[in-house]
Design a protein around this motif. Structure first.
Motif, PDB file in Angstrom:
ATOM      1  N   UNK A   1       0.828  -1.203   0.000  1.00 47.66           N
ATOM      2  CA  UNK A   1       0.000   0.000   0.000  1.00 47.66           C
ATOM      3  C   UNK A   1       0.863   1.254   0.000  1.00 47.66           C
ATOM      4  N   UNK A   2       0.415   2.274  -0.731  1.00 45.27           N
ATOM      5  CA  UNK A   2       1.072   3.580  -0.796  1.00 45.27           C
ATOM      6  C   UNK A   2       2.494   3.520  -1.348  1.00 45.27           C
ATOM      7  N   UNK A   3       2.740   2.561  -2.244  1.00 44.09           N
ATOM      8  CA  UNK A   3       4.030   2.456  -2.918  1.00 44.09           C
ATOM      9  C   UNK A   3       3.801   2.383  -4.423  1.00 44.09           C
ATOM     10  N   UNK A   4       4.574   3.153  -5.171  1.00 43.71           N
ATOM     11  CA  UNK A   4       4.533   3.106  -6.633  1.00 43.71           C
ATOM     12  C   UNK A   4       5.890   2.640  -7.143  1.00 43.71           C
ATOM     13  N   UNK A   5       5.863   1.675  -8.026  1.00 41.03           N
ATOM     14  CA  UNK A   5       7.078   1.160  -8.661  1.00 41.03           C
ATOM     15  C   UNK A   5       6.914   1.326 -10.164  1.00 41.03           C
TER      16      UNK A   5
END
Length: 160
Positions: free
Chosen positions: A95-99
């Motif tokens: 959650x709340x991570x962009x890759x």
């Protein structure tokens, strides 16, 4: 050494803004992703809060070269979240991570990844996550399925 890549540049029709990374078309089809409205609904064994992500955060301007780690140096958090239950091949949501272009915190983002290595007592390290899907704008919604593991999807194991 010869490396063959299959699926590089893969896009999901109608969800072109979702980053597909290090994922073959065959495995993508076997994961059991459903489309509900404007969301990709993805089976995962657990959802991990993004604040736990450590080694690999901010590394490189792209996500292809390395994984990043769920920090496991706090025994209370490990116990609370059941992180010791993670197995190689488990699919997890972060959650709340962009890759997408590198890795980092983005409120509302969701990354789906595969566990590729185990725990560590070294600060910042822990189970390694290989990102396979990422959305910065909430297009991915996880649902819990304790059997969400690529060994099952690929027929490498009959049960876990």
């Amino acid at each position: 050494i010869q490396v063959k890549a299959w699926g590089v540049g893969l896009k999901i029709e109608g969800f072109e803004d979702v980053k597909v990374n290090k994922l073959s078309p065959t495995l993508l089809e076997k994961i059991g992703i459903q489309i509900k409205g404007d969301k990709l609904v993805v089976p995962v064994v657990m959802e991990v809060p993004g604040y736990l992500m450590g080694s690999g955060i901010g590394f490189e301007p792209v996500t292809e070269p390395v994984d990043y780690d769920i920090q496991t140096t706090c025994p209370e958090v490990v116990e609370e979240l059941g992180l010791k239950k993670l197995r190689l091949g488990d699919v997890v949501a972060i959650k709340d991570q962009a890759c997408i272009y590198g890795r980092g915190h983005h409120r509302g983002a969701m990354t789906i990844g595969v566990i590729i290595h185990g725990f560590s007592d070294i600060a910042g390290h822990g189970p390694g996550v290989n990102p396979i899907l990422s959305s910065i704008d909430g297009k991915i919604k996880p649902f819990i399925d304790k059997k969400a593991n690529i060994a099952l999807y690929l027929g490498l194991r009959k049960r876990l």
